[in-house]
Design a protein around this motif. Structure first.
Motif, mmCIF file in Angstrom:
data_model
loop_
_atom_site.group_PDB
_atom_site.id
_atom_site.type_symbol
_atom_site.label_atom_id
_atom_site.label_comp_id
_atom_site.label_asym_id
_atom_site.label_seq_id
_atom_site.Cartn_x
_atom_site.Cartn_y
_atom_site.Cartn_z
ATOM 1 N N SER A 1 -5.169 -7.053 -2.881
ATOM 2 C CA SER A 1 -3.876 -7.723 -2.701
ATOM 3 C C SER A 1 -2.950 -7.428 -3.872
ATOM 4 O O SER A 1 -1.763 -7.140 -3.681
ATOM 5 C CB SER A 1 -4.097 -9.233 -2.563
ATOM 6 N N THR B 1 0.806 -5.602 -3.669
ATOM 7 C CA THR B 1 2.044 -6.187 -4.199
ATOM 8 C C THR B 1 2.584 -5.360 -5.366
ATOM 9 O O THR B 1 3.809 -5.286 -5.551
ATOM 10 C CB THR B 1 1.816 -7.636 -4.635
ATOM 11 N N GLY C 1 4.075 -14.791 -7.934
ATOM 12 C CA GLY C 1 3.899 -14.749 -6.486
ATOM 13 C C GLY C 1 2.805 -13.764 -6.094
ATOM 14 O O GLY C 1 1.993 -14.048 -5.197
ATOM 15 N N ALA C 2 2.767 -12.603 -6.758
ATOM 16 C CA ALA C 2 1.730 -11.615 -6.468
ATOM 17 C C ALA C 2 0.345 -12.182 -6.787
ATOM 18 O O ALA C 2 -0.617 -11.988 -6.024
ATOM 19 C CB ALA C 2 1.986 -10.347 -7.269
ATOM 20 N N CYS D 1 -0.485 -15.381 -6.817
ATOM 21 C CA CYS D 1 -0.783 -16.418 -5.815
ATOM 22 C C CYS D 1 -1.274 -15.800 -4.513
ATOM 23 O O CYS D 1 -2.201 -16.330 -3.871
ATOM 24 C CB CYS D 1 0.459 -17.265 -5.552
ATOM 25 N N LEU D 2 -0.682 -14.679 -4.120
ATOM 26 C CA LEU D 2 -1.145 -14.027 -2.891
ATOM 27 C C LEU D 2 -2.552 -13.477 -3.073
ATOM 28 O O LEU D 2 -3.377 -13.553 -2.156
ATOM 29 C CB LEU D 2 -0.178 -12.913 -2.486
ATOM 30 N N THR E 1 -4.777 -16.298 -2.734
ATOM 31 C CA THR E 1 -4.807 -16.714 -1.330
ATOM 32 C C THR E 1 -5.749 -15.825 -0.526
ATOM 33 O O THR E 1 -6.541 -16.317 0.291
ATOM 34 C CB THR E 1 -3.397 -16.648 -0.730
ATOM 35 N N LEU F 1 3.529 -11.148 4.079
ATOM 36 C CA LEU F 1 3.068 -11.915 2.927
ATOM 37 C C LEU F 1 3.348 -11.179 1.619
ATOM 38 O O LEU F 1 3.711 -11.797 0.610
ATOM 39 C CB LEU F 1 1.569 -12.213 3.058
ATOM 40 N N ALA G 1 5.542 -12.674 -1.284
ATOM 41 C CA ALA G 1 4.956 -12.850 -2.608
ATOM 42 C C ALA G 1 5.812 -12.227 -3.695
ATOM 43 O O ALA G 1 5.864 -12.722 -4.825
ATOM 44 C CB ALA G 1 3.551 -12.254 -2.638
ATOM 45 N N THR G 2 6.495 -11.136 -3.388
ATOM 46 C CA THR G 2 7.306 -10.430 -4.385
ATOM 47 C C THR G 2 8.787 -10.768 -4.260
ATOM 48 O O THR G 2 9.632 -10.048 -4.778
ATOM 49 C CB THR G 2 7.106 -8.916 -4.245
ATOM 50 N N ALA H 1 4.255 -17.456 -1.516
ATOM 51 C CA ALA H 1 2.841 -17.216 -1.785
ATOM 52 C C ALA H 1 2.182 -18.438 -2.416
ATOM 53 O O ALA H 1 0.997 -18.715 -2.172
ATOM 54 C CB ALA H 1 2.684 -15.995 -2.690
#
Length: 736
Positions: free
Chosen positions: A47, A51, A131-132, A134-135, A138, A168, A172-173, A179
């Motif tokens: 992931s 990202t 955000g990256a 968090c993804l 996730t 997503l 996220a970015t 995210a």
């Protein structure tokens, strides 16, 4: 056949399940050692790689500067910077508190990071990298949740689909909270499954509090899951005959997210006068000038259908792999039937998703920015879609493994194949933000005086970059403007008039294609300083909600900067000619506060009509311009005058524009029937003037003025049948 085994004592953190691939019972890696799970690391790393590639494409399109694909990211950054410098929820230093940040917890986290020293040019990259991260978390947690619910194969497949999801990765970015919301949702479900075996939920309500303070959508999910927790606790207590005081204490603990949400909304109400966030006030169908239940239901169902189309993946769009939603429904049913211990979870997921989609569907632009409000649901959708693939494979005993592997591989290939399009789309949208909002903001900083006050209708970047006082005409960051903006430029004009002079804008930065541009009809736009036209690339390929990224979609390709002109501000307060008598009261139509004071309402001839407001400038008797705000009426109006002298004849002086459709055509729509306190008085005929509104009078006999207040109703000459009155009303004076 897939087996969903009940949790055994001592292994309630990771429930051994039947392996979807082999049908043999296997034990997933212990939940107590998540950092030693190679699968989670690999999926999370994949992931991060995806990202990172998105960010590289973005940088390449923007001369190696970090730019988000949506201007709204700068709203969060501005609120966070203000929080980090000690100005809690003040969009401009010294302003009243406003609720333009769609995620309270997210801006609190960013504000804390800013206070710790991540400032300046490093702040936006941090938000995008956060955000990256968090993804990645996730995706890893989705893998662990899938493993816990239906086996390692399911977990790996679901985690890979999350890691390879284009929407997503876009979210996220984006610098937004997307995210982070997805991470909290999956974490909430994972913690619940870990505590389900003992039916004693210690940490799940704590995570639910974080969820409730992040987005309203997660609050709905947390509420449904809280009901499931209460159900499990009560059922367990009945089976074990646990003391009811202890059970009651556990139930009260489960209510933590409800208490947190109540405290948040109470604070909003005290601080701003409304428990609802400004974003809801500005965007909800339930706050339109006129709310028609069936019209709202029709739009809500239309929005809901858009979500179903996107999540089903059976259209020409590339949001998810084909059939994802149908398989997810099958997965929820399969988990409910085959795993009794997860029935509450299955119900919570099904009901929670429906509630979130229904809630977001009440927004006027529900699919804005590639449906970013519902993007956080994707990990759950993809996980249950994989479980659905396993359930579908059971229908083909002879080819079960082939169907299973084939379905998962097709889903992964489809998702991976769309990543280049999503990364390009994100970069092109970011280029549009850079070419317009960021460029404009830096121009403001370099060309307008340091103390200038600037009104905008896209509020993010101007406040963050320009270091000027910003007035948000849409009402996200400036409390009190959301509702007037929904009513139209006329009501917005009246709200601007109420601003203290020290907060009144010196300049306007306006999209030429937005309705806010109608303020120019009131003379507020003075000298044009500069016009910005987009030169950035358009979309390479559009998708659901792509049009709302209006820079790249070319829906808002021109922005003009005007110097404000307030010279005509009060020019319409008095009649053009002195009336024959004393003015006892004045109704300023389009001024929402004055309308409320006079119990004003439009009585439309047809359901669905929106009586929006506007501005009109006419030439007065002395040759000067006169400005007034008005409201379009099709049907009739009612209002109440105050401070009248009983027993004295009343003259209503009305400022009316009855020039629909053409001033010289006898349409029959320029006459209204007048009632005073429900007594029929007569017919008021309007004279048309192609130059704009005219001032005309109607007399109510003295014997009908029996109280200091009088309710006047204007309506069609005949019930049900046209021609209906069609005009714009601006001001009514009560003269005696």
């Amino acid at each position: 056949m897939t087996r969903f085994a009940a949790p055994s004592a001592g292994e309630h953190d990771e429930v051994p399940t039947g392996s979807p691939e082999s049908g043999a019972a296997t034990g997933p890696p212990p939940a107590g050692r998540p950092f030693q799970d190679a699968g989670a690391w690999l999926i999370g790393g994949l992931s991060l790689l995806v990202t990172a590639l998105f960010l590289v494409v973005n940088l390449a399109y923007n001369q190696w500067h970090f730019i988000p694909p949506v201007d709204d990211a700068y709203i969060h950054l501005q609120y966070a910077r203000q929080i980090g410098t000690g100005h809690f929820l003040q969009y401009n230093t010294g302003d009243p508190i406003s609720t333009g940040a769609s995620s309270l917890l997210y801006v609190l986290i960013l504000g804390g990071v800013y206070a710790l020293g991540v400032t300046g040019s490093a702040f936006l990259p941090f938000a995008m990298l956060f955000g990256a991260l968090c993804l990645a978390l996730t995706a890893a947690l989705t893998y662990r949740l899938g493993t816990r619910l239906a086996g390692r194969g399911t977990g790996i497949s679901a985690g890979l689909l999350v890691a390879l999801s284009g929407p997503l990765a876009w979210g996220a970015t984006s610098g937004m909270e997307i995210a982070f919301v997805a991470f909290l949702l999956v974490a909430l479900l994972l913690v619940f499954t870990g505590e389900r075996a003992e039916n004693r939920f210690r940490w799940t309500p704590v995570v639910a509090v974080a969820a409730a303070l992040t987005r309203t959508e997660l609050l709905l999910f947390a509420a449904v899951l809280s009901l499931v927790m209460v159900w499990h606790v009560v059922a367990h207590a009945r089976g074990t005959r646990a003391p009811w005081p202890r059970v009651l204490g556990r139930i009260l603990w489960i209510g933590l997210p409800a208490y947190a949400a109540a405290a948040q909304y109470a604070f909003y109400r005290i601080a701003t006068g409304s428990a609802e966030q400004n974003g809801v006030l500005a965007k909800s169908l339930l706050h339109m000038p006129a709310v028609y239940p069936l019209e709202v239901a029709d739009k809500v169902l239309s929005n809901f259908r858009i979500f179903l189309t996107a999540f089903t993946g059976l259209s020409t769009q590339d949001y998810v792999f084909p059939g994802a939603l149908l398989l997810a429904i099958l997965g929820v049913i399969g988990l409910f039937r085959r795993a009794p211990q997860w029935r509450g979870l299955a119900m919570a997921v099904g009901v929670g998703v429906l509630l979130v989609l229904a809630s977001v569907s009440t927004l006027e632009f529900a699919d804005v920015h590639h449906m970013r409000y519902v993007q956080p649901l994707l990990p759950v959708l993809l996980l249950f879609a994989v479980i659905g693939i396993h359930s579908a494979a059971q229908l083909f005993p002879a080819a079960r493994r082939s169907v299973l592997v084939g379905g998962v591989v097709v889903a992964l290939l489809f998702s991976a194949s769309q990543l280049p399009a999503w990364s390009l789309r994100q970069a092109q949208q970011a280029a549009g933000i850079r070419d317009q909002q960021v460029t404009i903001s830096n121009w403001i900083k370099g060309h307008l005086p340091p103390g200038a006050r600037v009104a905008v209708n896209d509020v993010g970047a101007p406040a963050y970059f320009s270091e000027r006082y910003i007035v948000d005409l849409i009402g996200l960051a400036t409390t009190g403007f959301a509702t007037p903006n929904l009513h139209g430029p006329g009501s917005l004009y009246e709200e601007l008039k109420r601003l203290p002079e020290q907060r009144r804008p010196d300049y306007f930065v306006i999209f030429d294609s937005w309705s806010v541009h109608g303020l120019g009809e009131g003379g507020l736009f003075g000298r044009e300083l500069i016009t910005f036209e987009l030169k950035s690339p358009r979309f390479s390929h559009t998708t659901l909600g792509g049009g709302s990224a209006c820079q790249a979609a070319r829906n808002c390709d021109k922005v003009t900067v005007y110097q404000a002109d307030w010279d005509l501000l009060d020019s319409g307060d008095q009649p053009l000619e002195p009336p024959n008598g004393q003015i006892r009261d004045r109704l300023n139509v389009a001024d929402l506060r004055d309308e409320e004071r006079h119990d004003y309402q439009v009585v439309p001839a047809h359901q669905g009509f929106q009586p929006r407001t506007h501005l009109r400038t006419v030439i007065g008797p002395d040759g000067g311009d006169v400005v007034d705000s008005g409201r379009h009426v099709v049907g009739g109006e009612s209002f109440t005058f105050h401070d009248l002298v009983p027993g004295r004849e009343l003259t209503i002086l009305g400022r009316i524009d009855p020039t629909e459709p053409e001033g010289g055509e006898p349409t029959g729509s320029r006459a209204v029937q007048v009632r005073a306190d429900d007594e029929l008085v007569g017919t008021w005929r309007f004279d048309a003037d192609p130059r704009g509104w005219v001032e005309t009078t109607f007399t109510i006999p003295a014997e009908l003025v029996t109280e200091p207040t009088l309710t006047v109703e204007l309506g069609p000459l005949q019930e049900f049948l046209g021609p209906y009155p069609d005009y714009s009303s601006y001001t009514y004076w009560a003269v005696q």
